[in-house]
Motif scaffolding. Structure first.
Motif, short mmCIF file in Angstrom:
data_model
loop_
_atom_site.label_atom_id
_atom_site.label_comp_id
_atom_site.label_asym_id
_atom_site.label_seq_id
_atom_site.Cartn_x
_atom_site.Cartn_y
_atom_site.Cartn_z
N MET A 543 0.82 -1.20 0.00
CA MET A 543 0.00 0.00 0.00
C MET A 543 0.86 1.25 0.00
O MET A 543 0.64 2.19 -0.77
CB MET A 543 -0.86 0.03 1.27
N ILE A 544 1.83 1.23 0.89
CA ILE A 544 2.66 2.43 1.02
C ILE A 544 3.40 2.68 -0.28
O ILE A 544 3.51 3.82 -0.75
CB ILE A 544 3.66 2.25 2.18
N LEU A 551 2.31 9.34 -5.58
CA LEU A 551 2.88 10.62 -5.18
C LEU A 551 3.90 11.07 -6.20
O LEU A 551 3.92 12.22 -6.63
CB LEU A 551 3.54 10.43 -3.81
N LEU A 552 4.73 10.11 -6.62
CA LEU A 552 5.76 10.43 -7.60
C LEU A 552 5.14 10.91 -8.90
O LEU A 552 5.65 11.79 -9.56
CB LEU A 552 6.61 9.20 -7.88
N MET A 553 4.02 10.28 -9.23
CA MET A 553 3.39 10.67 -10.49
C MET A 553 2.70 12.03 -10.36
O MET A 553 2.56 12.77 -11.31
CB MET A 553 2.39 9.61 -10.94
N ILE D 73 11.01 13.26 2.31
CA ILE D 73 11.61 13.23 3.65
C ILE D 73 10.49 13.08 4.67
O ILE D 73 10.57 12.26 5.60
CB ILE D 73 12.39 14.54 3.92
N VAL D 74 9.43 13.84 4.48
CA VAL D 74 8.30 13.76 5.40
C VAL D 74 7.70 12.36 5.35
O VAL D 74 7.40 11.76 6.38
CB VAL D 74 7.26 14.83 5.06
N VAL D 75 7.55 11.83 4.13
CA VAL D 75 6.96 10.50 4.01
C VAL D 75 7.82 9.48 4.75
O VAL D 75 7.31 8.67 5.53
CB VAL D 75 6.82 10.10 2.52
N LEU D 87 13.39 -0.84 6.39
CA LEU D 87 14.09 -0.79 5.10
C LEU D 87 13.36 0.13 4.13
O LEU D 87 13.99 0.91 3.42
CB LEU D 87 14.21 -2.19 4.50
N LEU D 88 12.06 0.02 4.14
CA LEU D 88 11.29 0.90 3.25
C LEU D 88 11.53 2.36 3.62
O LEU D 88 11.68 3.22 2.76
CB LEU D 88 9.80 0.55 3.34
N VAL D 89 11.60 2.60 4.92
CA VAL D 89 11.88 3.97 5.38
C VAL D 89 13.21 4.43 4.82
O VAL D 89 13.34 5.54 4.28
CB VAL D 89 11.91 4.01 6.92
#
Lengths: 634, 359, 126, 287, 158, 133
Positions: A543-544, A551-553, D73-75, D87-89
């Motif tokens: 999901m993330i 978001l990138l798009m 950065i916020v994400v 890891l995703l972070v």
């Protein structure tokens, strides 16, 4: 089951047809139609079989094996001939050894043995078929226009486009054969065809360098071929009834029988996938026209190598030999990535990145836990798409700006905005979250931690991954630097090329979006069927990542916010007044032009030095595996 | 395709407060080519001799440079005095020497600060400049100006320092020296500094000689040029020896300056102890007629003021050859093949004073 | 204060290189090269020093003459010679680094040939 | 398992905390230099001012990259505090930095270009160590999820001392503090002028600064994880670690990129790897 | 809000000063004067600066440089001329290579006299310039508002 | 390896009092000798013009007819020359420096109130026209 023979034979028919067509319009039509049909065929096969799991087929056509044997002999004779003519005696020697082994195998054992199931299909084969059928054919379409321009640019090279397209489609055919064959003898046959095709395609321009590199590729692949033949020999020697010639049967037979052939074939895979001691052929193959490189790197050839290793991954699991194969892959990943830093030739960077990624795939397959195989297959998919896109972009750029050097690509965003954006996406696809390659690497890290000796691989991934970031981002930086004086030059790009590029770009993004589907529909069932358990990413993370992609798009739309109200000033040049084309008053009254180049760190990541280290290291590892293997055999 | 970066370094650049102009050609971070150019601070003040009478020209000579302003004034005055055959009182000589040594302290501390700043060592920069303020306070107390002292005149000095102040100055030096020792230890012994300085910008002894390096730049390469040894002003009356280092790298040049701080303090002590009483100036009569190369040791090295009079109130020619000018060729030598990060360090290591170089 | 001895010899331009080489061989260092306008002619003085012995040689040239460069003997001399060229317009042949008049860029070419000032009138006019 | 509340709290509080930390940092640094220093709230004044200034750009795309930089950065920070996959972070974090680098590249200005190259060197210097830290945490707690690591009762620091030291080293790089402030400099002047930030003015610079605050809070959170078994100790450890960084900042000259790369790879990497190796071995023995 | 007054960032450029004023400008940053108390930072990069501190008079070489730097400073900005050379050309006014004070080239907001200007003077000058900076900010806001409302900015700048 | 050589100094500064002189909250440090700006005692100036002649930056302008003594603060280099040459010592150097201004006008005009005592006037100085040379 008609789809499989169709996919194998139809490209061959198209190939033969193309061999006789000299008219360009007709060739265009044939290539496009054939590509369409092959693509449709793959999709059809996909819809037919994606739910059904492993299916074995026997081929009702009895003399197929004999025909293959005869063709193999012809190939051997051809190689013998060119080898002697060009005085490449290593090639001659290897082909003789290989043929002797083969003839011995055929004449002593095979007479009368017909494995029941010569063809099979499962999700993994399907994935490979999709890569070949879609990406491979797209490259064929692209090659149409590319070769036109290529010959317009290089008048000195004889136009042998008939041969070129013939080889292209034979290649596709062989690749389909390779991934659908259950019979190792058949696999070997297709294997040899890919070797031959690559040999001819690399040497297409017939320049001295091209011929040299073509032979390099041939020799290294033949070395693998010898090992492959050795595996066949061993199998029939152990069990003359030939029941283990079927891949499926072999995989289920247990370590005692499968290990030796698996390692030998793994070695063949290493040569074909151009891992470290053998990486030089793939780099050398850069002399070929770009579509050839794209084909070799993304969807065929090297993928054949990793395909076969991933196939045998269950055999490697937990063995010392598997670990060594994995280490060869791991070190290749680390060192090839590092070498890529010191390269400014775009195709070379791509080549080393390919080698690195193949290394990573082999590392995953060599260690061979279920999670790693999952990651390996993901890597194969993402790599094929993004890499083919990048190659084709580089090819297009090369024809417009007359250089394949990254330094010459500065300001591409101004000069060729669309291509630059595609290239940007392709590069992002290679190393950035949340794109595919990174997801796979992430999965690999998580999987390696739990594997035996996994810490070595985790370290390799941690360091190699960051190195990857360096060379990709500096390339990205180069293309997006906005040069005030850049002129737009992309209007002359033909529509076929645009079509292919658009499609591949779309695929890069779409595959990232739908990879959970691919995973659950294809990879997970496959891994499940082989290992009895499977890996998957957690729902939250998916999901993330999907959110990140959206978001990138969305982010580029922020550019609209800055449409007005932003004042433009020239760059800071130490206070010196600068003209719009970035010229400034230098010392001694000379007007200088701003020149900006990336860092290459020759001193640390120089090609020669690292190649030497890599070759020594991986060669040593392979020798070690050889010794271990001899121990097993004896 | 070349892998070069062409970088305009200066004229405006935060590392160097003065406008220096270099064209750097880099490969990775290695400097493969560097061409300096000057002229951003060129005012042409030498021509003002034709407009200002020779006693007033002192003010202009002093403003050649705001860092070693006093020594410029003094060297000019000495030149004119020599041409006119003036006998300057001893006390004036002593006072001039004291002030020029304070100038040296001030200049070296300023340089050490900038040098630390160039290496990215902010705290050390602040520390050096904190110590420098002590020197400036002494200067202001005795001359009335912090950086432009204006206390030298043809025929002597303008202001006397009374005995009490001299004693106080000597007393204060003690605490000052203690602080300097602590700072010197950092410059000379800290490994993070050594990693930036050792082996960087090496100037061999022979190169130093051929290129005409003077002052700490030459002394850092083992060339013991120190014009103070000629014994001008009161230097003939004090014991000291030039500080020389052999390595020729930035570290050596830094070490020379650090050690000169202590040597200067020692000289000031001797001068204060031995200062004679008496007049501080003589009356100037007539006009200079003749020529003289007046030389002195600036903090940056040998300074030459060539004065030529023609019997009028206006000099025929004043030429100021500053140490930085002659240290530019060595700089060009040093910069070859260095790293981008070394560029400011090497440029600073000759202690460039562009203001006085370009006049 | 110990007064310093300063020797000065006027020599012919043709002997310049030989003399400078002599100094170099004896181990003198080049201290300064300076140019002075003396009437219609230019005096160019070369100053050398060895162990605190300060010696000068001088050549006197007409304004449009050119002189040989000594930068082949003393590498660092180019800076003086370029400066001389930029300020006085003295032509120097064969400098090892020739800025071609761009070392010191000035408003007026060769400002030291004929000095000019941007002086204002008497102060009452302000 | 992902806590939206924490993420929102991070979103709102991190700039405040980050700004304050940076203000205190500047004050302490000034005191170490024997100065009075700016008011604690100075960073907020700076950012406030920058937001009011005119936006000058070399090319409009710079705005886009910087916006993306701060967003990601916020994400990544929010993901971290929400308890997401470490890891995703880290990957999102890298992505954000790539945007900063690209922003610097976009302007085609010598100083920001070289700054971008140096920033990349820094990224490859610190990234392996950060990944190894995450791996180390996984090896101890068997989870990559921040919330599970934070909830773990195990004193991570005792298991991962080497990793922690290595992390502190890259922490210096990330804080852009001497000796590793290669690509940009706040106070001490640099050969690269302002490195990556050279071509950013007003609002863009403010965004970079705010992103930096977010980043610092995220990194302090990372330090927290090592001591998560006891929040009090963790807070104390964070303060000590930060003070140490300030001291290091004030007692080192800037080093060159070679040294940065070598030291962070060899020292930090080996520290981390040896530590992990021991853990790995012990796990093997115990199992 | 008047953040601007609390955080003026300097850019110092030595036009053709004798260094006297330069080092006094730098001295302001150091512990004894510590202008960071007022949030002042010497940025060294025109694009980050608010206050342009120039020392020394303009010579021919510097003309373009000063103008270039001035243009690269984002609005609102003020120029502080430090030292008499920067204000009027000072003692070197008559030299052939000088063209006088910097107000011949760019608008100067505050003149700080002195030779060399003392740090206290410089601090006074900068503090004085902050008022002007604030005024300029308000003007800028006003202009932006007018542009937004579609009215022409009335002969604004560039 | 000798790192942290600076730590001692840093920590001492940290613990100790900052060295900062908190100008403008405390007045700047001046010494009796400090050169701030020139002041004139208008009642004793004899308009001799020595200060004007000896001023190296031509900042002073004395007008005999209008009885003004004008100084341009934006030109004055506070060198003390005029004070030294003044024959009647009507000029003094104040320790307070002149303030920053926002317009380019440093001119300060003083009206000389000195009244010549009854005495036969002396001839003016000789070298009036040298300046054009």
């Amino acid at each position: 089951m008609i789809e499989l023979p169709f996919l194998i034979i139809f490209p061959a028919i198209a190939a033969v047809l193309l061999l006789f067509i000299a008219n360009e319009t007709l060739r265009d039509a044939v290539v496009k139609i054939a590509a369409l049909l092959i693509g449709a065929g793959t999709l059809y096969a996909f819809f037919m079989y994606f739910q059904s799991g492993l299916q074995l087929f026997s081929v009702p056509f009895e003399p197929a094996s004999q025909i293959m044997f005869v063709l193999e002999l012809f190939i051997a004779l051809y190689i013998l001939y060119v080898g002697i003519r060009c005085r490449r005696y290593l090639a001659v020697l290897l082909i003789i050894i290989q043929s002797v082994l083969l003839i011995y195998v055929e004449s002593v054992f095979v007479m009368g043995i017909h494995p029941e199931f010569n063809l099979f299909i499962d999700q993994f084969s399907l994935i490979m078929a999709m890569i070949i059928g879609i990406i491979g054919t797209l490259i064929c379409v692209y090659a149409l226009r590319y070769m036109q321009t290529y010959h317009a640019h290089h008048a000195e090279i004889t136009d042998r486009r008939r041969l070129f397209f013939f080889m292209f489609f034979v290649f596709l055919s062989a690749m389909f054969g390779l991934v659908f064959s259950n019979n190792l003898l058949w696999v070997f046959f297709f294997w040899e065809i890919t070797t031959l095709c690559s040999f001819i395609l690399i040497g297409y321009s017939q320049t001295k360098e091209a011929t040299k590199n073509a032979f390099l590729a041939l020799e290294m692949n033949l070395l693998g071929g010898v090992a492959f033949a050795g595996a066949l020999f061993y199998l029939l020697y152990v069990d003359p009834s030939g029941q283990f010639l079927g891949i499926e049967q072999l995989l289920t037979s247990g370590y005692a029988i499968a290990l030796v052939p698996a390692v030998l074939i793994g070695f063949a895979g290493i040569t074909k996938a151009a891992l470290m001691p053998f990486s030089s052929w793939l780099v050398g193959a850069m002399v070929a026209p770009t579509p050839v490189s794209a084909l070799l790197h993304s969807s065929t050839m090297v993928k054949a190598g990793v395909y076969i290793i991933v196939r045998f991954a269950p055999v490697y699991t937990g063995t010392m030999e598997g670990l060594i194969i994995g280490l060869v892959g791991g070190f290749t990943f680390l060192l090839a990535s590092a070498i890529a830093i010191s390269q400014s030739n775009a195709k070379k960077v791509l080549a080393y990145s390919t080698i690195a990624n193949l290394g990573l795939i082999v590392a995953c397959a060599g260690v061979g836990t279920y999670k790693l195989v999952w990651a390996a297959i993901m890597l194969i998919i993402f790599h094929a798409i993004a890499k083919s896109l990048l190659f084709l972009c580089v090819g297009t750029v090369e024809h417009r700006i007359g250089s394949r050097d990254i330094e010459d690509m500065s300001g591409l965003i101004v000069r060729m905005p669309k291509i630059a954006v595609m290239m940007f996406i392709g590069i992002a696809g290679m190393f950035l979250a949340p794109f595919g390659m990174l997801i796979s690497k992430w999965a690999a890290i998580e999987a390696f931690i739990e594997a035996q000796f996994g810490l070595i691989f985790v370290a390799i991934l941690a360091f190699g991954g960051s190195i990857t970031v360096l060379f990709w981002s500096k390339w990205m930086g180069k293309i997006i630097s906005v040069i005030p004086s850049g002129e737009k030059v992309e209007d002359t790009v033909k529509k076929e090329k645009w079509f292919v590029l658009y499609l591949l770009t779309a695929l890069t993004v779409i595959v990232c979006l739908i990879f959970p589907l691919i995973s659950s529909a294809l990879i997970e069932p496959f891994v499940m069927s082989v290992y009895g358990q499977t890996a998957r990413l957690s729902q939250d993370n998916i999901m993330i990542m999907a959110m990140m992609i959206f978001l990138l798009m969305l982010m580029p739309f922020s550019l609209l916010l800055y449409r007005d109200g932003v004042k433009h000033v020239p760059a800071y040049m130490g206070g010196r007044p600068t003209t719009t084309d970035m010229r400034f008053q230098g010392s001694m009254g000379i007007t200088r032009e701003t020149e900006l180049s990336n860092y290459y760190f020759e001193e640390y990541f120089g090609e020669k030095r690292l190649l030497m280290a890599g070759t020594a290291l991986c060669f040593g590892l392979i020798l070690l595996a050889g010794v271990l293997l001899t121990g097993v055999v004896l | 395709m070349s892998r070069q970066i062409v970088m305009p370094f200066g004229p405006q650049h935060p590392v160097l407060p003065e406008p220096i102009h270099l064209d750097l050609v880099l490969e990775d971070e290695t400097v493969v080519d560097v061409i300096p150019s000057i002229g951003y601070v060129h005012r042409g003040l030498e021509t003002l001799v034709e407009k200002r009478q020779f006693p007033e020209y002192v003010y202009i000579a002093e403003r050649t440079c705001g860092i070693c302003s006093f020594i410029h004034g003094m060297t000019y005055c000495q030149g004119v005095e020599r041409v006119m055959g003036l006998e300057v009182p001893e006390r004036a000589h002593y006072l001039r020497t004291i002030w020029s040594e304070y100038s040296r302290l001030h200049s070296h501390l300023l340089w050490l600060g900038l040098f630390a700043d160039g290496m990215g060592f902010e705290n050390l920069f602040m520390n050096a400049w904190k110590h420098r303020e002590f020197v400036l306070d002494v200067m202001e107390e005795t001359t009335g100006g912090r950086v432009i002292q204006g206390s030298c005149k043809v025929g002597g000095v303008r202001r006397d320092i009374d005995q009490e102040t001299l004693k106080k100055m000597e007393r204060d030096l003690k605490g000052f020296e203690k602080g300097l020792k602590e700072m010197a230890n950092v410059f000379l012994n800290d490994d993070s500094i050594a990693s930036r300085l050792r082996g960087v910008g090496v100037l061999s002894r022979n190169d130093a000689y051929v290129c005409g390096a003077v002052g700490p730049t030459g002394r850092g390469s083992g060339v013991p040029i120190d014009i103070r040894m000629t014994g001008y002003a009161a230097y003939g009356e004090v014991d000291f020896s030039p500080v020389v280092e052999e390595d020729g790298d930035c570290y050596a040049r830094c070490a020379v300056r650090v050690n000169e701080l202590f040597s200067s303090i020692e000289i000031i002590r001797q001068l204060i102890d031995r200062i004679p009483g008496g007049e501080i100036e003589v009356k100037v009569k007539g006009n200079p007629d003749g020529e003289y190369f007046s030389r002195s040791e600036q903090p940056r090295g040998e300074l030459v003021h060539y004065v030529k009079g023609n019997g009028t109130k206006y000099l025929a020619r004043s030429r100021i050859r500053t140490p930085t000018l002659t240290n530019i060729p060595p700089l060009v030598k040093m910069l070859q093949g260095c790293e981008l990060a070394d560029v400011p360090v090497i440029v600073l290591s000759i202690d460039p004073c562009i203001g006085c170089m370009e006049r | 204060m110990k007064p310093e001895n300063q020797e000065l010899r006027v020599i012919d331009t043709a002997h310049l290189i030989g003399e400078v080489e002599d100094f170099r061989n004896k181990g003198y260092r080049l201290v300064n090269v300076s140019c002075t306008r003396a009437g219609e002619e230019f005096e160019i003085s070369y100053s050398f020093e060895l162990d605190l012995r300060f010696e000068n040689i001088r050549i006197i040239i007409p304004p449009d003459a050119d002189i040989p460069s000594i930068s082949g003997i003393y590498w660092g001399a180019f800076i003086y010679e370029n400066e001389m060229h930029d300020l006085f317009g003295v032509h120097v042949r064969g400098m090892n680094i020739d800025f071609k008049g761009n070392l010191i860029r000035t408003t007026v070419p060769y400002p030291f040939r004929n000095t000019s000032f941007k002086g204002e009138g008497p102060c009452q006019d302000r | 398992m992902i806590s939206l509340t924490n993420a929102i709290l991070f979103l709102l509080l991190a700039p405040v905390i980050g700004g304050l930390v940076s203000g205190i940092d500047r004050k302490l640094t000034a005191r170490m230099q024997g100065r009075v220093g700016p008011p604690i709230l100075q960073p907020f004044y700076d950012v406030g001012k920058l937001l009011e200034k005119e936006n000058l750009v070399v090319t409009s795309s710079q705005n886009y990259y910087i916006l993306s930089y701060i967003v990601f950065i916020v994400v990544s920070g929010a993901l971290f505090f929400a308890g997401g996959d470490l890891l995703l972070v880290i990957f999102a974090f890298t992505l954000a930095h790539i945007f900063l680098v690209l922003g610097a590249y976009a302007s085609y200005s010598p100083y920001s270009f070289v700054g971008a190259e140096r920033e990349l060197i820094q990224i490859i210097a610190y990234e392996p160590m950060i990944i190894l830290s995450a791996v180390g945490m996984y090896m101890v707690t068997k989870s990559f999820f921040v919330n599970e690591i934070a909830a773990s009762e195990l004193p991570l620091i005792l298991y991962l001392p080497g990793v922690f030291i290595g992390f502190l080293m890259v922490f210096t790089i990330k804080l852009r503090k001497s000796p590793f402030d290669l690509s940009t400099s706040h106070h001490a002047h640099q050969e690269l002028v302002k490195g990556v930030t050279t071509e950013f003015t007003g609002p863009n610079l403010a965004r970079i600064e705010i992103a930096h605050w977010y980043e610092n809070v995220f990194l302090l959170g990372f330090v927290y994880l090592f001591f998560a078994f006891n929040p009090v100790i963790a807070i104390v450890a964070i303060i000590i670690a930060y003070l140490l960084e300030i001291l290091i900042d004030n007692t080192f000259s800037r080093v060159k990129w070679q040294f940065t790369l070598k030291s962070s790879w060899i020292v930090a990497g080996m520290m981390g790897l040896v530590n992990l190796g021991v853990l790995y071995y012990l796990a093997g023995v115990l199992v | 809000m008047t953040f601007l007054k609390k955080s003026p960032w300097l850019l110092h450029y030595d036009a053709s000063s004798c260094n006297g004023c330069d080092i006094e400008v730098l001295a302001c940053l150091t512990p004894l004067y510590d202008v960071e108390r007022f949030g002042i930072i010497n940025t060294g990069n025109p694009k980050h600066a608010d206050v342009f501190v120039v020392t020394g008079g303009v010579n021919e070489q510097n003309r373009e440089v000063i103008r270039n730097i001035y243009e690269q400073i984002p609005e609102p900005k003020v120029v502080v001329a430090v030292g008499i050379c920067a204000t009027s050309g000072g003692i070197f006014r008559e030299c052939y290579n000088m063209s006088g004070g910097i107000d011949q080239l760019i608008p100067v907001d505050v003149y700080v006299p002195g030779c060399a200007a003392r740090p206290e003077s410089i601090i006074d000058g900068i503090v004085k310039s902050l008022e002007i900076l604030e005024e300029k900010r308000i003007q800028m806001k006003e202009r932006a508002r007018q542009i937004k409302q579609g009215r022409s900015p009335g002969g604004g700048e560039r | 390896m000798a790192f942290f050589e600076m730590a001692k100094t840093a920590i001492r500064s940290f613990v100790g009092k900052p060295a900062t002189r908190r100008y403008p909250f405390v007045p700047g440090k001046v010494t009796p000798l400090s050169r701030g700006h020139v002041t004139i005692d208008v009642s004793s100036c004899i308009s001799c013009g020595m200060c004007m002649k000896k001023c190296p930056s031509e900042a002073i302008c004395v007008n005999k007819e209008e009885k003004t003594w004008i100084i341009d603060r934006l030109r004055c280099i506070v060198c003390n020359s005029c004070v030294e040459v003044c024959p009647v010592h009507c000029l003094t150097m104040d320790t307070v420096y002149s303030p920053a201004v926002t317009t380019h006008s440093g001119l300060e005009v003083f009206y000389i109130t000195y009244v010549k005592p009854e005495r036969p006037p002396k001839a003016d100085s000789v070298d009036e026209n040298k300046e054009q040379a």
